[in-house]
Scaffold this motif. Structure first.
Motif, PDB file in Angstrom:
ATOM      1  N   GLU A   1       0.831  -1.203   0.000  1.00 37.12           N
ATOM      2  CA  GLU A   1       0.000   0.000   0.000  1.00 37.12           C
ATOM      3  C   GLU A   1       0.869   1.258   0.000  1.00 37.12           C
ATOM      4  OE1 GLU A   1      -0.515  -2.737   1.614  1.00 37.12           O
ATOM      5  OE2 GLU A   1      -2.653  -3.139   1.906  1.00 37.12           O
ATOM      6  N   PHE A   2       2.125   1.115   0.458  1.00 34.21           N
ATOM      7  CA  PHE A   2       3.009   2.281   0.560  1.00 34.21           C
ATOM      8  C   PHE A   2       4.076   2.304  -0.529  1.00 34.21           C
ATOM      9  CE2 PHE A   2       1.018   1.721   4.664  1.00 34.21           C
ATOM     10  CZ  PHE A   2       0.535   3.001   4.880  1.00 34.21           C
ATOM     11  N   THR A   3       4.758   1.205  -0.702  1.00 29.40           N
ATOM     12  CA  THR A   3       5.756   1.104  -1.761  1.00 29.40           C
ATOM     13  C   THR A   3       6.188  -0.348  -1.874  1.00 29.40           C
ATOM     14  OG1 THR A   3       8.023   1.674  -2.466  1.00 29.40           O
ATOM     15  CG2 THR A   3       7.598   1.747  -0.118  1.00 29.40           C
ATOM     16  N   THR A   4       6.713  -0.705  -3.038  1.00 30.26           N
ATOM     17  CA  THR A   4       7.241  -2.054  -3.201  1.00 30.26           C
ATOM     18  C   THR A   4       8.694  -2.130  -2.737  1.00 30.26           C
ATOM     19  OG1 THR A   4       7.915  -1.524  -5.439  1.00 30.26           O
ATOM     20  CG2 THR A   4       5.755  -2.554  -5.177  1.00 30.26           C
ATOM     21  N   ALA A   5       9.276  -0.988  -2.385  1.00 31.03           N
ATOM     22  CA  ALA A   5      10.672  -0.962  -1.926  1.00 31.03           C
ATOM     23  C   ALA A   5      10.689  -1.218  -0.416  1.00 31.03           C
ATOM     24  CB  ALA A   5      11.301   0.390  -2.244  1.00 31.03           C
TER      25      ALA A   5
END
Ligand SMILES: Nc1nc2c(c(=O)[nH]1)N[C@H]1C(S)=C(S)[C@@H](COP(=O)(O)O)O[C@H]1N2
Ligand SMILES: [Mo]
Length: 340
Positions: free
Chosen positions: A104-108
């Motif tokens: 939901e925030f980043t794939t990193a």
């Protein structure tokens, strides 16, 4: 520390990342103060990704602060349940809190903790619905006060083959099921995460949110949900659950791959039919409903024979059901697709 790993759960063919992933990663890099975006194109090599990080000390202070969240609510602590023992050291708290999957925030993974601080975790309600005696909407603090809270040290295993061992605080999900009283028709539990594009950048159109079927959703058979290992966590390392780990309440299913352990739950639904799951819908041939940790069944992109402990980098053989076979193997008798 901020190396960006290219082999992501959705990276089906291992080729260049889609544009939306680049957008959310760029937002992340801006958030952590990486100046020169030139070095981190969508297909950047890992070694170039750390270039340009500024003010590491300030970032470390913020990371440490994120591990001690203070929602303003009473944090209920419990004693350690010694039935669950480890065969390895507990993972360093700072490592666990800065290497997260929370799409939901980043794939990193290294960027999640920072972006997740935007999540508002109070007030927070959990809707209980479907095949239950009394459908209701509960305040998360009422749930936490009602349940008996204890600490459990569990192994945790991501399908990407990294593993950790952490002390969760929370309650056995069986007690919660007993409270909400499933009807005789209830065969499965479906759980859903928040949908807040204003707080979770990768849910926004700008952050590529339209590429996914938000909100995140998962499910268990009711026998799995009622197994003694299935846990709802409100804390970690003796503190309130950090946002990056899925505050205020997240599921922990230690014998299954990590994606089953859904974060920041807003809805719990009892169903008659097997519910669809986020990852199975996204990449059906890579993620099935059951997802029991199985060293003999390779994922198309990750051998599951061994796992890498985050923090130390040590490699260990993967254990069937992540080392919890004695607790759960009986659940899968006569279920060839789920049994190992
Ligand atoms: N809502 C939600 N829950 C989620 C995920 C996610 O992207 N969104 N990622 C899953 C995956 S793939 C893993 S490995 C674990 C990671 O939990 P951690 O960051 O607390 O270690 O969360 C799981 N729960
Ligand atoms: Mo994962």
């Amino acid at each position: 520390m901020f190396a960006i790993h290219r082999r992501r759960m959705w990276d089906v063919d291992g080729t260049c990342s889609p544009e939306w992933a680049f957008l959310s990663r760029r937002k992340f890099l801006q958030a952590i103060g990486v100046g020169s975006l030139g070095v981190v194109g969508a297909c950047a090599d890992e070694q170039s990704d750390t270039a340009g990080v500024s003010d590491t000390a300030a970032i470390n202070d913020q990371l440490r602060a994120s591990l001690r969240p203070n929602s303003g609510n009473v944090f209920v602590k419990g004693g350690r349940n010694s039935n669950y023992r480890l065969d390895r050291a507990i993972t360093d708290e700072t490592i666990a809190g800065s290497y997260n999957n929370f799409y939901e925030f980043t794939t990193a993974k290294e960027g999640v903790w920072r972006l997740a601080q935007k999540l508002t975790t109070r007030p927070w309600t959990v809707e209980v619905t479907g095949e239950v005696a009394r459908p209701m909407t509960l305040d998360v603090d009422d749930i936490i006060r009602k349940m008996v809270i204890e600490e459990r040290i569990y192994r945790f295993r991501c399908v990407e083959a990294w593993a950790m061992a952490v002390p969760w605080m929370g309650f056995g999900f069986k007690a919660f099921l007993d409270w909400i009283e499933p009807t005789s028709r209830a065969k499965y539990v479906r759980l859903v995460t928040f949908h807040r594009p204003g707080e979770a950048v990768a849910q926004s159109a700008e952050g590529g949110g339209n590429s996914w079927r938000w909100p995140y959703y998962e499910g268990l058979a009711i026998e799995e949900a009622a197994n003694e290992l299935t846990f709802m966590a409100n804390g970690l390392y003796g503190h309130e659950l950090p946002k990056q780990h899925g505050a205020p309440l997240r599921l922990v299913v230690p014998w299954k791959y990590g994606y089953k352990s859904i974060k920041s739950i807003v809805r719990i639904e009892l169903t008659e039919r097997q519910p669809a799951t986020f990852w199975n819908d996204a990449v059906p041939h890579e993620y099935d409903f059951w997802s029991n940790v199985n060293p003999k069944r390779p994922h198309p992109r990750w051998s599951q024979a061994t796992e890498r402990l985050i923090g130390t980098g040590e490699r260990r053989p993967t254990l069937p059901y992540n080392g919890y076979a004695e607790f759960v193997h009986h659940l899968y008798k006569g279920k060839p697709r789920a049994a190992l």
